[in-house]
Design a protein around this motif. Structure first.
Motif, PDB file in Angstrom:
ATOM      1  N   ARG A 232       0.840  -1.210   0.000  1.00 29.16           N
ATOM      2  CA  ARG A 232       0.000   0.000   0.000  1.00 29.16           C
ATOM      3  C   ARG A 232       0.869   1.251   0.000  1.00 29.16           C
ATOM      4  O   ARG A 232       2.055   1.197   0.386  1.00 29.16           O
ATOM      5  N   GLU A 239      -3.218   2.206   8.075  1.00 32.78           N
ATOM      6  CA  GLU A 239      -3.785   1.718   6.819  1.00 32.78           C
ATOM      7  C   GLU A 239      -4.880   2.641   6.254  1.00 32.78           C
ATOM      8  O   GLU A 239      -4.976   2.847   5.045  1.00 32.78           O
ATOM      9  N   ARG A 240      -5.646   3.206   7.131  1.00 31.00           N
ATOM     10  CA  ARG A 240      -6.741   4.078   6.718  1.00 31.00           C
ATOM     11  C   ARG A 240      -6.236   5.275   5.903  1.00 31.00           C
ATOM     12  O   ARG A 240      -6.857   5.727   4.935  1.00 31.00           O
ATOM     13  N   SER A 242      -3.576   5.208   4.036  1.00 31.97           N
ATOM     14  CA  SER A 242      -3.169   4.753   2.706  1.00 31.97           C
ATOM     15  C   SER A 242      -4.356   4.706   1.761  1.00 31.97           C
ATOM     16  O   SER A 242      -4.272   5.158   0.616  1.00 31.97           O
ATOM     17  N   ALA A 243      -5.472   4.161   2.265  1.00 29.54           N
ATOM     18  CA  ALA A 243      -6.633   3.997   1.398  1.00 29.54           C
ATOM     19  C   ALA A 243      -7.130   5.358   0.920  1.00 29.54           C
ATOM     20  O   ALA A 243      -7.382   5.559  -0.282  1.00 29.54           O
ATOM     21  N   ALA A 244      -7.229   6.316   1.856  1.00 28.32           N
ATOM     22  CA  ALA A 244      -7.726   7.652   1.476  1.00 28.32           C
ATOM     23  C   ALA A 244      -6.782   8.305   0.478  1.00 28.32           C
ATOM     24  O   ALA A 244      -7.206   8.925  -0.503  1.00 28.32           O
ATOM     25  N   THR A 245      -5.486   8.157   0.709  1.00 29.16           N
ATOM     26  CA  THR A 245      -4.500   8.792  -0.172  1.00 29.16           C
ATOM     27  C   THR A 245      -4.530   8.177  -1.560  1.00 29.16           C
ATOM     28  O   THR A 245      -4.536   8.891  -2.572  1.00 29.16           O
ATOM     29  N   GLN A 246      -4.576   6.841  -1.615  1.00 29.42           N
ATOM     30  CA  GLN A 246      -4.577   6.185  -2.929  1.00 29.42           C
ATOM     31  C   GLN A 246      -5.820   6.603  -3.726  1.00 29.42           C
ATOM     32  O   GLN A 246      -5.754   6.864  -4.925  1.00 29.42           O
ATOM     33  N   ARG A 247      -6.956   6.683  -3.016  1.00 31.17           N
ATOM     34  CA  ARG A 247      -8.193   7.085  -3.700  1.00 31.17           C
ATOM     35  C   ARG A 247      -8.024   8.489  -4.297  1.00 31.17           C
ATOM     36  O   ARG A 247      -8.310   8.720  -5.475  1.00 31.17           O
ATOM     37  N   GLU A 250      -5.646   8.444  -7.333  1.00 28.00           N
ATOM     38  CA  GLU A 250      -6.239   7.838  -8.526  1.00 28.00           C
ATOM     39  C   GLU A 250      -7.293   8.757  -9.139  1.00 28.00           C
ATOM     40  O   GLU A 250      -7.419   8.832 -10.356  1.00 28.00           O
ATOM     41  N   THR A 258       1.196  -0.703  -6.526  1.00 27.35           N
ATOM     42  CA  THR A 258       1.670  -1.183  -5.216  1.00 27.35           C
ATOM     43  C   THR A 258       2.124  -2.639  -5.354  1.00 27.35           C
ATOM     44  O   THR A 258       1.804  -3.312  -6.342  1.00 27.35           O
TER      45      THR A 258
END
Ligand SMILES: Cc1cc2nc3c(=O)[nH]c(=O)nc-3n(C[C@H](O)[C@H](O)[C@H](O)COP(=O)(O)OP(=O)(O)OC[C@H]3O[C@@H](n4cnc5c(N)ncnc54)[C@H](O)[C@@H]3O)c2cc1C
Length: 448
Positions: A232, A239-240, A242-247, A250, A258
């Protein structure tokens, strides 16, 4: 005449010599604060040594590289800072340490055209603080040294910006359709630096079009790849996050890869361990840090596997009571987490503040105090789109996820704290105001 001689003799014999090597986020704050107090009152002589002649706060480098920040507004000349804050500045690179003689060995300072400005020097100390920061760690990956750029100094950032603009002009000038010369950038390492650079580049390359490069269609001709070996982005953060940043990335059109380990960097591509090749004209290596190899043999001081100087919680090196280290180059215990204090600007800032008090205690013959890292969270700027991060430590209980304007304000406050430590409140406030005014009247993207 007699008085001058007497004063000269006292100054030479009695002043405690504090030498700080490295005028970065930690070292320059320390030199400034010691100069303003001990230096100004002639209670100690304070000398700063740096291999460059001016200071730029490293977390701003990705903005210089992308062209969203004007270097001239933010770099600070060491000689001028020394003059205003009662310390001395010596330009040159520390290349050795003679602990028996208590002298720092400094290489000759050579200008951009290769001419020697100073000869080799030996600078004596009673207290030495090493704050030489870190550099990127390519883990011996083939092709990185030859084909990838790094973002470690203002010169690196300026060079990247020039190559980016040249690549954009090349793409614009290309005749006919379909266009084969796209503007492709690959950033290796999706830690804070890689993520921030991706977002910043997304914005500034679009703004370049306003300079007349209007044959570039950013959605078709611009490709931004962010490559990360871990599963990630922002692997060191919760982890939270990472998800927000990747979204967000993108949504901006950044292609995030990744679980993608880089095997080799080629002249115009990055080869991954699974055999895939990602074509790119510009490759930036932003994965991992280590301290300089030169620290490994520095006067026999203890170092760890990434060359950091091992220090006690007091910031004193383990093998020499007169030598301290702080910031990225120090392996400082973080007992609460069972590891080491992370290499961050907020740690360098806190340690510089701690060191000011330690040196005063040392001069008074009092025992040293232990430093405790206070983690106020991590913030990652996604340019003007958003800032995401966590807040913790003394500000909130546990860890709080923050995003948006408040997070942006907190992010900016880290730099303001640094400016405040270097210039005091009024200059920091006036600088901020001047930048806000000129920002509205000047072009947004800087071409270095
Ligand atoms: C692109 C980028 C973005 C970053 N973003 C963030 C962020 O958002 N938040 C955050 O907390 N941290 C961030 N960091 C990390 C942060 O910049 C560092 O943790 C911080 O600068 C460390 O401070 P320091 O004083 O230890 O070293 P530095 O600030 O690196 O300063 C070291 C100084 O030592 C000098 N020097 C080095 N070797 C020698 C030598 N042999 N002789 C003489 N002088 C020498 C250098 O010229 C430099 O002036 C970022 C880093 C980079 C590269």
């Amino acid at each position: 005449m007699v008085e001058t001689l007497a004063l000269g003799a006292i100054a030479r014999v009695e002043l405690h010599r504090i030498v700080i090597v490295g005028g970065g986020a930690g070292g320059l704050e320390l030199a400034t604060r010691l100069g303003d107090t001990l230096g100004r009152r002639r209670r100690a002589s304070v000398t700063l040594i740096d291999r460059h002649r001016s200071h730029v706060w490293k977390p701003k480098l990705h903005e210089i590289a992308a062209g969203s920040m004007d270097l001239d507004e933010h770099d600070l000349n060491y000689f001028a800072q020394a003059h205003w804050h009662h310390f001395q500045f010596r330009a040159g690179e520390m290349v050795g340490l003679d602990r028996a003689a208590r002298e720092v060995l400094v290489a000759p300072f050579v200008d951009d055209e290769g001419r020697a400005v100073t000869t080799a020097q030996r600078i004596g100390y009673d207290t030495l603080v090493i704050a030489v920061g870190s550099q990127s760690n390519d883990f011996g990956t083939p092709g990185v040294a030859q084909h990838a750029m790094k973002l470690e100094t203002a010169d690196d950032a300026r060079r990247f910006n020039r190559r980016l603009v040249n690549a954009a002009i090349r793409a614009h000038e290309q005749p006919g359709e379909p266009r084969t010369h796209r503007l492709r950038v690959a950033i290796i390492g999706a830690g804070a630096t890689g993520v921030e650079l991706s977002a910043e580049l997304h914005r500034t390359t679009r703004e370049l079009i306003a300079y007349g490069l209007d044959r570039i269609d950013p959605d078709k001709d611009l490709e931004l790849h962010l490559i990360e070996a871990a599963p990630r982005v922002l692997p060191a953060l919760p982890e939270r996050f990472s998800a927000a940043t990747q979204r967000l990335l993108e949504e901006l059109g950044v292609r995030v890869h990744t679980g993608a380990r880089v095997d080799e960097v080629l002249a115009h591509a990055v080869r991954l361990a699974d055999g895939r090749e990602i074509e790119a004209e510009l490759v930036v290596w932003a994965a991992g840090v280590k301290a300089a190899d030169a620290l490994k043999d520095l006067g026999g001081l203890e170092t760890n596997r990434i060359n950091q100087l091992v220090v006690e919680p007091t910031l004193r090196t383990t093998r020499d009571a007169d030598v301290f280290a702080l910031g990225d180059c120090a392996a400082c215990p973080w007992p609460e987490k069972g590891g080491l204090v992370p290499p961050r600007a907020q740690a360098a800032h806190q340690q510089a503040t701690h060191m000011v008090a330690q040196i005063r205690r040392r001069l008074r013959g009092q025992p040293l105090k232990e430093y405790r890292y206070r983690d106020f969270g991590s913030l990652v700027s996604l340019g003007e789109f958003s800032t995401v991060g966590t807040m913790m430590g003394g500000l909130v209980r546990g860890s709080l996820f923050i995003e948006g304007r408040f997070a942006r304000l907190m992010y900016m406050s880290l730099y303001k704290l640094h400016e405040y430590a270097l210039h005091g409140f009024w200059k920091m406030a006036l600088n901020t105001l001047a930048r806000l005014i000129t920002r509205r009247t000047e072009p947004r993207v800087k071409l270095h």
